[in-house]
Design an enzyme around this catalytic site. Structure first.
Site, mmCIF file in Angstrom:
data_model
loop_
_atom_site.group_PDB
_atom_site.id
_atom_site.type_symbol
_atom_site.label_atom_id
_atom_site.label_comp_id
_atom_site.label_asym_id
_atom_site.label_seq_id
_atom_site.Cartn_x
_atom_site.Cartn_y
_atom_site.Cartn_z
ATOM 1 C CG HIS A 152 3.629 -4.809 3.187
ATOM 2 N ND1 HIS A 152 2.870 -3.760 3.638
ATOM 3 C CD2 HIS A 152 3.636 -4.427 1.695
ATOM 4 C CE1 HIS A 152 2.591 -2.869 2.848
ATOM 5 N NE2 HIS A 152 3.151 -3.149 1.561
ATOM 6 C CB CYS A 195 2.533 -4.201 -1.753
ATOM 7 S SG CYS A 195 4.577 -3.916 -1.704
#
Length: 420
Positions: free
Chosen positions: A332, A349
């Protein structure tokens, strides 16, 4: 002296000839005429199971057509489901001599079934045989239905895409249900189903799908015995396309992500992985798949159990996010992270820049592999679509049938039918 015989008239000769012919006819019999003819071949004889007139027939009983003194040339099965709905899609398999035909799949519950078989004898003379019967009803509350399938019909997916079927009821007879679910691909492949609990079946090929081909999934579940007294009540068919091959590799040590398309490197991005100060902040190593795509997506560690009162709590909205697991891992946008390509500082992430995360969002398909290496936390096989964490041999051995399925050929390993 010469002896002369009396000359007869032409009329007399004709009369005599007629008399001889009449006498010969008088001595002839019908049996004598038939004895000079070739014997007629016996008509083909056919037995159909279930037999004509049966009721409350098990839906998972095979339909069997046997021919004697001939071979079967055609079999059709009509299943009348209601006044307005009839299913004539049942297929079957012949033996080598075409003296036997066995249905491939189970029958709809509560249907009136008509089996029409045609067989011919050695002279090519055809005879038609019919059996009509009805099948047992599915009991309310014991009707197995498909809750969801992860692949959208007509969609284009990545080469790692699995087929995930979720049922609304537990399945105990897993081998029979596996045998009722047929996966066909245009290009040769071997694969198998695995079960994650009693309600979820997952199909995966041994190796990634070959790109640029169509895959068809035939879920022939109507009438399959899923558990004691539980019958499947629907068939479903879906097709999807496997697109180009795109595989991304992320190395924890180098903080780089490399994207290859159809075997050629097309992009390299600086990234930042989990800071690994805690297990939950460690990015998992292994083969992930892209699962879902979001824009303006809320990211927070409250999904990991962190309360708003905790000093480590955070909440951010990111421009682009691509999910790769069910434990909160995404690729992301992280426009706040100034250490991309230099250090791992995320909460697990894969952080990316705005333009890089946008490119990945726009250029990826669901089911694209993302391989992460270098961390000390392994992706679990049941974490999201972590199914590629099992080797090909282990995947086949974990199937209920224990056999690989050749998806370029019709049929499945095992049988969906009841074993008498």
């Amino acid at each position: 002296m010469t002896t002369r015989f009396p000359r007869r008239s032409t009329a007399a000769l004709c009369a005599a000839a007629a008399a001889v012919l009449m006498a010969a006819a008088a001595c002839s019999t019908d049996e004598g005429d038939l004895a000079n003819e070739e014997p007629t071949a016996a008509a083909a004889d056919v037995t159909i199971t279930p037999e004509d007139g049966g009721s409350e027939v098990r839906t998972d009983s095979p339909i069997v057509v046997d021919a004697d003194k001939g071979k079967i040339t055609d079999v059709t099965v009509e299943q009348k489901l209601s006044e307005d709905e009839t299913d004539e899609s049942m297929t079957g398999t012949y033996n080598d001599g075409k003296t036997e035909w066995v249905s491939d799949w189970t029958m709809h519950p509560g249907s009136d079934v008509t089996v029409t078989a045609v067989a011919e004898n050695s002279e090519g003379e055809s005879t038609e045989f019919i059996s009509e019967f009805s099948t047992v009803e599915a009991v309310e509350g014991q009707r197995l239905e498909i809750k969801s399938i992860n692949v959208e019909p007509g969609s284009t997916v990545g080469v790692g895409m699995p087929v995930v079927v979720d049922f609304d009821m537990p399945v105990k007879n897993k081998a029979q249900v596996e045998a009722a679910m047929e996966v066909r691909s245009e290009k040769p492949a071997e694969g198998a189903w695995n079960w994650f609990g009693d309600k979820q079946a997952v199909f995966r090929p041994a190796e990634y799908w070959e790109p640029h081909q169509k895959v068809t999934v035939n879920l022939n579940l109507a009438g399959v015995s899923a558990s004691e007294g539980v019958l499947g009540v629907e068939n479903r068919r879906l097709e999807f396309e496997v697109g180009r091959s795109q595989i991304s590799s992320i190395d924890e040590d180098s903080h780089q992500m490399v994207v290859e398309r159809d075997g050629e490197k097309i992009k390299e991005f600086p990234v930042s992985l989990g800071m690994a100060t805690q297990h939950k902040y460690t990015t998992t190593s292994g083969t992930h798949l892209t699962m879902a795509f979001h824009t303006d997506y809320r990211m927070s560690n409250d999904t990991l159990g962190v309360s708003k009162d905790d000093p480590s709590y955070y909440e951010e909205y990111v421009a682009y996010a691509v999910r790769i697991s069910n434990s909160g891992e995404f690729l992301h946008t992280a426009d706040w992270n100034y250490q991309l390509g230099e250090a791992n500082t995320s909460h697990g992430c894969i952080n990316m820049s705005v333009p890089d995360s946008r490119w990945f969002y726009e250029e990826s398909l669901r089911g694209d592999p993302v391989d992460v290496t270098g961390t000390d936390r392994e992706l679990e096989v049941n974490n999201g679509w972590g199914y590629w964490q099992r080797s090909a041999d282990e995947w086949v051995s974990q199937s209920a049938t224990g056999e690989a399925d050749d998806t370029s050929e019709a049929g499945t390993p095992g049988s969906p039918h009841h074993e008498a």
